[in-house]
Every structure is written in structure tokens, then in C-alpha cells.
Scaffold this motif. Structure first.
Motif, PDB file in Angstrom:
ATOM      1  N   UNK A  71       0.837  -1.207   0.000  1.00  0.00           N
ATOM      2  CA  UNK A  71       0.000   0.000   0.000  1.00  0.00           C
ATOM      3  C   UNK A  71       0.863   1.245   0.000  1.00  0.00           C
ATOM      4  N   UNK A  72       0.760   2.017   1.085  1.00  0.00           N
ATOM      5  CA  UNK A  72       1.489   3.293   1.162  1.00  0.00           C
ATOM      6  C   UNK A  72       2.848   3.147   1.843  1.00  0.00           C
ATOM      7  N   UNK A  73       3.228   1.913   2.116  1.00  0.00           N
ATOM      8  CA  UNK A  73       4.516   1.675   2.776  1.00  0.00           C
ATOM      9  C   UNK A  73       5.516   1.129   1.755  1.00  0.00           C
ATOM     10  N   UNK A  74       6.637   1.857   1.595  1.00  0.00           N
ATOM     11  CA  UNK A  74       7.656   1.486   0.604  1.00  0.00           C
ATOM     12  C   UNK A  74       8.921   1.041   1.333  1.00  0.00           C
ATOM     13  N   UNK A  75       9.755   0.295   0.615  1.00  0.00           N
ATOM     14  CA  UNK A  75      10.971  -0.229   1.246  1.00  0.00           C
ATOM     15  C   UNK A  75      12.205   0.141   0.434  1.00  0.00           C
ATOM     16  N   UNK A  76      13.278   0.468   1.144  1.00  0.00           N
ATOM     17  CA  UNK A  76      14.572   0.724   0.501  1.00  0.00           C
ATOM     18  C   UNK A  76      15.657   0.286   1.487  1.00  0.00           C
ATOM     19  N   UNK A  77      16.906   0.378   1.063  1.00  0.00           N
ATOM     20  CA  UNK A  77      18.025  -0.091   1.892  1.00  0.00           C
ATOM     21  C   UNK A  77      18.834  -1.081   1.072  1.00  0.00           C
ATOM     22  N   UNK A  78      20.092  -1.273   1.457  1.00  0.00           N
ATOM     23  CA  UNK A  78      20.968  -2.142   0.644  1.00  0.00           C
ATOM     24  C   UNK A  78      20.356  -3.517   0.409  1.00  0.00           C
ATOM     25  N   UNK A  79      19.532  -3.994   1.371  1.00  0.00           N
ATOM     26  CA  UNK A  79      18.917  -5.311   1.248  1.00  0.00           C
ATOM     27  C   UNK A  79      17.870  -5.350   0.136  1.00  0.00           C
ATOM     28  N   UNK A  80      17.448  -4.178  -0.344  1.00  0.00           N
ATOM     29  CA  UNK A  80      16.459  -4.100  -1.425  1.00  0.00           C
ATOM     30  C   UNK A  80      17.140  -3.753  -2.740  1.00  0.00           C
ATOM     31  N   UNK A  81      18.395  -4.113  -2.905  1.00  0.00           N
ATOM     32  CA  UNK A  81      19.131  -3.677  -4.098  1.00  0.00           C
ATOM     33  C   UNK A  81      19.886  -4.825  -4.734  1.00  0.00           C
ATOM     34  N   UNK A  82      20.364  -4.580  -5.961  1.00  0.00           N
ATOM     35  CA  UNK A  82      21.189  -5.586  -6.636  1.00  0.00           C
ATOM     36  C   UNK A  82      22.639  -5.484  -6.182  1.00  0.00           C
ATOM     37  N   UNK A  83      22.968  -4.481  -5.357  1.00  0.00           N
ATOM     38  CA  UNK A  83      24.355  -4.337  -4.875  1.00  0.00           C
ATOM     39  C   UNK A  83      24.344  -4.364  -3.352  1.00  0.00           C
ATOM     40  N   UNK A  84      23.739  -5.443  -2.795  1.00  0.00           N
ATOM     41  CA  UNK A  84      23.683  -5.493  -1.326  1.00  0.00           C
ATOM     42  C   UNK A  84      25.113  -5.557  -0.811  1.00  0.00           C
ATOM     43  N   UNK A  85      25.318  -5.054   0.385  1.00  0.00           N
ATOM     44  CA  UNK A  85      26.632  -4.980   1.039  1.00  0.00           C
ATOM     45  C   UNK A  85      27.453  -3.788   0.554  1.00  0.00           C
ATOM     46  N   UNK A  86      26.850  -2.925  -0.254  1.00  0.00           N
ATOM     47  CA  UNK A  86      27.597  -1.752  -0.725  1.00  0.00           C
ATOM     48  C   UNK A  86      26.744  -0.489  -0.556  1.00  0.00           C
ATOM     49  N   UNK A  87      27.427   0.653  -0.445  1.00  0.00           N
ATOM     50  CA  UNK A  87      26.746   1.954  -0.429  1.00  0.00           C
ATOM     51  C   UNK A  87      25.937   2.097  -1.718  1.00  0.00           C
ATOM     52  N   UNK A  88      26.545   1.641  -2.799  1.00  0.00           N
ATOM     53  CA  UNK A  88      25.891   1.668  -4.108  1.00  0.00           C
ATOM     54  C   UNK A  88      24.473   1.090  -4.015  1.00  0.00           C
ATOM     55  N   UNK A  89      24.355  -0.031  -3.305  1.00  0.00           N
ATOM     56  CA  UNK A  89      23.064  -0.695  -3.167  1.00  0.00           C
ATOM     57  C   UNK A  89      22.077   0.172  -2.408  1.00  0.00           C
ATOM     58  N   UNK A  90      22.549   0.846  -1.349  1.00  0.00           N
ATOM     59  CA  UNK A  90      21.675   1.725  -0.583  1.00  0.00           C
ATOM     60  C   UNK A  90      21.108   2.820  -1.480  1.00  0.00           C
ATOM     61  N   UNK A  91      21.963   3.400  -2.321  1.00  0.00           N
ATOM     62  CA  UNK A  91      21.509   4.510  -3.180  1.00  0.00           C
ATOM     63  C   UNK A  91      20.603   3.976  -4.296  1.00  0.00           C
ATOM     64  N   UNK A  92      21.004   2.840  -4.886  1.00  0.00           N
ATOM     65  CA  UNK A  92      20.164   2.252  -5.955  1.00  0.00           C
ATOM     66  C   UNK A  92      18.745   2.013  -5.436  1.00  0.00           C
ATOM     67  N   UNK A  93      18.644   1.462  -4.232  1.00  0.00           N
ATOM     68  CA  UNK A  93      17.324   1.140  -3.689  1.00  0.00           C
ATOM     69  C   UNK A  93      16.528   2.418  -3.412  1.00  0.00           C
ATOM     70  N   UNK A  94      17.240   3.464  -2.978  1.00  0.00           N
ATOM     71  CA  UNK A  94      16.553   4.739  -2.691  1.00  0.00           C
ATOM     72  C   UNK A  94      15.943   5.303  -3.973  1.00  0.00           C
ATOM     73  N   UNK A  95      16.710   5.246  -5.061  1.00  0.00           N
ATOM     74  CA  UNK A  95      16.209   5.805  -6.317  1.00  0.00           C
ATOM     75  C   UNK A  95      14.996   5.018  -6.806  1.00  0.00           C
ATOM     76  N   UNK A  96      15.042   3.706  -6.618  1.00  0.00           N
ATOM     77  CA  UNK A  96      13.888   2.876  -7.028  1.00  0.00           C
ATOM     78  C   UNK A  96      12.671   3.192  -6.177  1.00  0.00           C
ATOM     79  N   UNK A  97      12.904   3.366  -4.869  1.00  0.00           N
ATOM     80  CA  UNK A  97      11.773   3.638  -3.968  1.00  0.00           C
ATOM     81  C   UNK A  97      11.130   4.978  -4.319  1.00  0.00           C
TER      82      UNK A  97
END
Ligand SMILES: Cc1cc2nc3c(=O)[nH]c(=O)nc-3n(C[C@H](O)[C@H](O)[C@H](O)COP(=O)(O)OP(=O)(O)OC[C@H]3O[C@@H](n4cnc5c(N)ncnc54)[C@H](O)[C@@H]3O)c2cc1C
Length: 512
Positions: free
Chosen positions: A460-486
Motif C-alpha cells: 500500500x502506502x509503505x515502501x521499502x529501501x536499503x541495501x537489502x532491497x538492491x542488486x548491490x547489497x553490502x555496498x553503499x551503491x546498493x543503498x543509493x540504488x534502492x533509494x532511487x527505485x523507492x
């Protein structure tokens, strides 16, 4: 000042004005801050709730002392691969490009140490013994290939150094399996290519893995999913193209936070999330107060172990399952404030040693402290079970053990007055993260993609982001990638919501 009253910006709790555009972001790590920044750029009114009293999350620069001359050490993220475009783009946008410096990594300083079956050797003298040991290992496991002329010196050098890297980097549960895959699959594939152009060193007894894999991508295609999933990180961690931020990696989250118009409220722990049709209800603990807060939209960037501790309502069964299923890998770092950078006397200018034992990796950070303020040493960096074992000890025992073990390689640590301070973070014990990173090594691409899809999927109105929601988990890159997707997902939801509202206005009876 108590934790709850520490507010990053001077803003008080604001009243949101424009309905439908109020977003609360949970977590002030890199993904939460980038989410907030991007949403503000798109006209949303955002505030960030952070449970701890520090921004940055797993970007955590520790300074031994105060003031600009205090030596610093990274207890979280410490390097950025040059191909991590999102991370570098943000560094540039935040005006930090001038602080980028080369990060000298594991096995790249010839005078650093490597633990081998023959004891501790300087990297410059390790090639011969490593190749000998690897040849013996091959003969034990592949006796039928003993006289295979394709098993030439180049292939043995390749296998010997890759095994050393796997031993140094892989978590213990994967190490043996990766060695087996390497012997069974990779050597046969590498035997088919000309290693000549990739041999390095005065004796041409080292293989440049980066140039080999980029010149022959087909080798990767023939590897097991388990080996392949780890090769990316092996190559990234030993790449000559790694960067760092001079003065500390925390400059990045600080700079992003500094650009936000809305508040980042520190000491505001979200303890409950309830997703309703028309809003998301949050329960927030701030000091001794518990407040309820309503938001039109929420982006949760807290790592899943932290989300599991919240009281959750209105989430579907699949989301609750994936919240439980995503595994986290423990990581522990122990850093020492030394009176002087004694390792430089021994010719080590930077990079890292593979010290093995319970210490595993030892990094020699670039000296950025003022003369007379000592030097920081990242004495131990462990992941997986080895990190968990150190994490289970009291800090005092952990520090003692690391100093004792490391003093076999660096006896200077035992000189009276050399050790000024020791600090550590066992990320597996930190309630806010529950581990160093989401653990995806050893899983097939399909399994990772499915887990990622379910982790990211909004409720619904709850979205998720964070390195665990990215293709580059374990990296800063993943944190930012997930933020842009969210942020994209929030935009899509909002557009759909506005269209639906406009349609309702034209046809209040819902006859359309
Ligand atoms: C030891 C270590 C070494 C690493 N090395 C590197 C490296 O060299 N290079 C690299 O690129 N990456 C590295 N990483 C990974 C990188 O640090 C992370 O991928 C990235 O920082 C994750 O950002 P995030 O915003 O997703 O999560 P986090 O940084 O964990 O941010 C989440 C935030 O949510 C907050 N939070 C949690 N629960 C709540 C709650 N209930 N209420 C409010 N707030 C809450 C947390 O306090 C935290 O601030 C490393 C990580 C570790 C631990």
C-alpha cells in the motif's frame, strides 16, 4: 541533552501542509537520506526518523580524539569501487569529488603480510610458497591431472592467488566450497585461455585477475552460481580501482543530510508500523515519550532485523515472510589508536595484510591525522561466523584477543605506550542493523532476484529501501540504488492516487 532532543536540523516538528505529499522516511543511513533528498527535489515534504543519535548508519567513521587532526578509521563502509556510479555521482553532486583518494586494498602493498601454510610472509615473497602449496593441493584432489601439461605455471599461479584471496575474503561457511569449485571448474576453463598477457610481477608469477576476467567474460559463464556470486565481491575488494573519501566516509551522509530542508530527527525510534487504506500510522519512541504519527506515505529503510522488532500491522503474509527470510551476515571491526604508524617503519605504506586466525584482515589506513596525534590501525575485519564469534565476546576480551594475535605479526603493539585506545563494532549485535549486510552470497541469481523483488515490494502506502532491497547489497551503491527505485515507486503511487482522486471528483458515485 538527551538523545530524543538531539535534532540534526534546528527545525521543530513541522505541520505538513499539502495533503497527499507528506512522506516519512525511517532511517538516516545513506538510503534514507538519499530517499529524502530525491523526494524533496520532487516537491515532497519529508522528514526522517532515525533511532540512534548519529546519522550515516553503516557508514560510520570513528575519530580518535576531536578536531580536524584526529586520526580516523572506518568502522563501517570504507571503500567505493570505481564502477559504483550511483555512489560516485552522489559524491560529485554533494561537492565531495575533491576528497576522493585511491584506497589501497588487500594484497596490494608488497610489504604487507599474508598468512600461508609456511607462516607469515611478506606479499612480495609469497608467490613461490603459495604456488607450491596449491600444486600439492591439486595433486591431492586431482591426481589424474598430475601430468596434464595444461596445468602450467600460469594456471597454478592463477589458482594459488585466487585461493589466497578466497581464504582472505570469503566467510568461513563458503570458503571450502569455493575452493572446491575453483579446482573443479575454474581451472579447466582458465586452461583454455592464454594467460601470458595477464601475468604480472618481476617473475611474472602473479595473474591479474581483473584483466583476465574482463578479457574473457566467458570464464564466468562456466562457473557455478555459488562461485559466480562471490567473484564480483572478490574482484571488487581486490580491485586497483577503489576509492575512499579523505577525512572519512561519513562526509557523504553528512553532506546529503545538510542539503535537506526537512528535519532529520535523531533518537526517534519507530516501534510500530500500521498500514491503513488512506495513511500509515507510526508509533515512535523519542526519549521517554511515545508518540503516534500519521503519514500519507512512508519509506522504510531500516534493515529487516530492525523491522522484525517493530509491531507490524496491515502487512500481507508474503511481506512478513520475506522480512523473516532475508539473512544478514555478521561483520566485526576492531580498530586501534596507536602512538605512531609503526608499520611504516617496516615498509608498509598502506593496504592490508591477511593475518588469518581470528583477526583475519588488518588494514593500514592512510594517515590523515595531524602529526603528534597518533595513527589509526584497523586491526581486525571479520565477516560471517568469525565475526559472530568475536561479537559474542565482551569488548574487553575481543580487544585483548586481537592485540595478542596481531602482535605475532606486529610485535610493536606490545611496546609500552603504543596502544592508546581500542574501539570495535560487532555489527551482528547492533539492534539497528542486525548484521553487516544482507547475505546473498552462494545463492543463485534467480533466488537473489526473487528475494529482492519481494523485499522491495511496497505494501500500500509503505515502501521499502536499503541495501537489502538492491542488486548491490553490502555496498553503499546498493543503498543509493534502492533509494532511487523507492522514489520512483512513490512517484508512481502518487500519480495513480491523484488520477483516482480526480476521477472520483468527476464521478463521486464511482460509476466510471
Ligand atoms: C563492516 C562493514 C563494512 C562495509 N564496507 C563497505 C565498503 O567498503 N564499501 C561499501 O560501499 N559498503 C560497505 N558496507 C556496506 C554499506 O555500509 C551499507 O550497504 C550501507 O551503508 C547501507 O545503507 P542503508 O541506508 O541501506 O542502511 P543503514 O546504513 O543501516 O541505515 C539504516 C538506518 O536505519 C536506522 N534504523 C534502524 N531501525 C530503526 C528504527 N526502528 N527507527 C528508526 N531508525 C532505525 C539505523 O539506525 C540506520 O541509521 C559495509 C558495511 C559494514 C557493516
Amino acid at each position: 541533552m538527551d538523545a530524543a532532543s538531539q535534532i540534526w536540523h534546528a527545525h521543530a516538528f513541522e505541520k505538513f501542509e499539502r495533503p497527499g505529499r507528506r512522506v516519512v522516511v525511517i532511517g538516516a543511513g545513506i538510503s534514507g537520506l538519499v530517499t529524502a533528498y530525491e523526494l524533496e527535489c520532487r516537491g515532497y515534504r519529508v522528514r526522517v526518523l532515525e533511532g540512534t543519535t548519529r546519522i550515516g548508519g553503516r557508514i560510520h567513521t570513528h575519530r580518535f580524539g576531536h578536531g580536524p587532526g584526529a586520526p580516523s578509521v572506518e568502522l563501517g563502509a570504507m571503500r567505493i569501487p570505481a564502477h559504483h556510479h550511483h555512489a560516485l555521482e552522489y559524491i560529485r553532486r554533494m561537492g565531495l569529488a575533491g576528497k576522493l583518494r585511491t584506497f589501497t586494498t588487500l594484497l596490494s602493498d608488497e610489504n604487507a603480510f599474508l598468512r600461508t601454510e609456511d607462516g607469515f610472509l611478506r606479499i612480495r615473497e609469497a608467490s613461490g610458497p603459495l604456488r607450491e602449496n596449491f600444486r600439492r593441493e591439486l595433486e591431492r584432489h586431482r591426481p589424474w591431472q598430475r601430468h596434464d601439461e595444461r596445468l602450467d605455471d600460469g594456471i597454478v599461479a592463477f589458482g594459488a592467488w585466487l585461493t589466497a584471496i578466497v581464504d582472505a575474503i570469503a566467510p568461513p561457511d563458503l570458503r571450502e566450497a569455493l575452493r572446491t569449485d575453483l579446482r573443479r571448474q575454474l581451472l579447466d576453463l582458465v586452461a583454455l585461455v592464454d594467460l601470458g598477457p595477464h601475468l604480472r610481477g618481476p617473475a611474472r608469477d602473479r595473474v591479474d585477475l581483473h584483466s583476465l576476467f574482463s578479457a574473457h567474460p566467458g570464464i564466468r559463464a562456466g562457473c557455478s552460481a555459488r562461485l559466480n556470486s562471490f567473484l564480483d565481491d572478490i574482484l571488487a575488494e581486490t580491485s586497483p580501482d577503489l576509492l575512499r573519501l579523505h577525512g572519512g566516509m561519513d562526509a557523504l551522509p553528512r553532506a546529503v543530510a545538510g542539503r535537506l530542508r526537512g528535519p532529520v530527527l535523531l533518537g526517534h525510534r519507530v516501534t510500530g508500523i500500521e498500514v491503513c487504506d488512506d495513511l500509515v500510522r507510526l508509533t515512535v519512541r523519542a526519549g521517554s515519550r511515545t508518540v503516534e504519527e500519521h503519514a500519507d506515505l512512508v519509506v522504510c529503510t531500516a534493515p529487516f532485523p530492525a523491522v522484525r522488532r517493530m509491531r507490524l500491522r496491515g502487512l500481507d503474509a508474503d511481506k512478513l515472510d520475506v522480512l523473516r527470510e532475508v539473512e544478514y551476515c555478521p561483520a566485526t571491526k576492531v580498530a586501534v589508536h596507536c602512538r605512531e604508524a609503526f608499520w611504516r617503519e617496516g615498509g608498509i605504506q598502506g593496504g592490508a595484510s591477511f593475518t588469518g586466525g581470528r583477526v583475519r584482515q588488518t588494514y593500514y589506513p592512510a594517515p590523515d591525522g595531524a602529526p603528534g596525534q597518533g595513527a589509526a590501525l584497523l586491526a581486525s575485519y571479520t565477516i560471517g561466523d568469525e565475526a559472530a564469534r568475536l561479537g559474542r565476546m565482551s569488548a574487553r576480551r575481543r580487544h585483548r584477543l586481537v592485540l595478542d594475535e596481531l602482535s605475532v605479526v606486529h610485535p610493536e603493539l606490545m611496546t609500552p605506550g603504543m596502544v592508546l585506545d581500542v574501539v570495535s563494532v560487532a555489527w551482528g549485535n547492533v539492534a539497528w542493523s542486525g548484521g553487516g549486510c544482507a547475505y546473498r552470497w552462494g545463492k543463485s541469481d534467480e533466488r537473489c532476484a526473487e528475494e529482492l523483488r519481494r523485499a522491495f515490494h511496497p505494501v500500500g502506502r509503505l515502501f521499502f529501501a536499503g541495501e537489502h532491497c538492491s542488486t548491490a547489497s553490502a555496498w553503499i551503491e546498493g543503498g543509493i540504488e534502492s533509494a532511487l527505485r523507492a522514489v520512483e515507486a512513490v512517484g508512481r503511487h502518487d500519480r495513480a492516487h491523484r488520477t483516482a482522486t480526480a476521477a472520483d471528483r468527476h464521478d463521486p458515485a464511482g460509476a466510471l
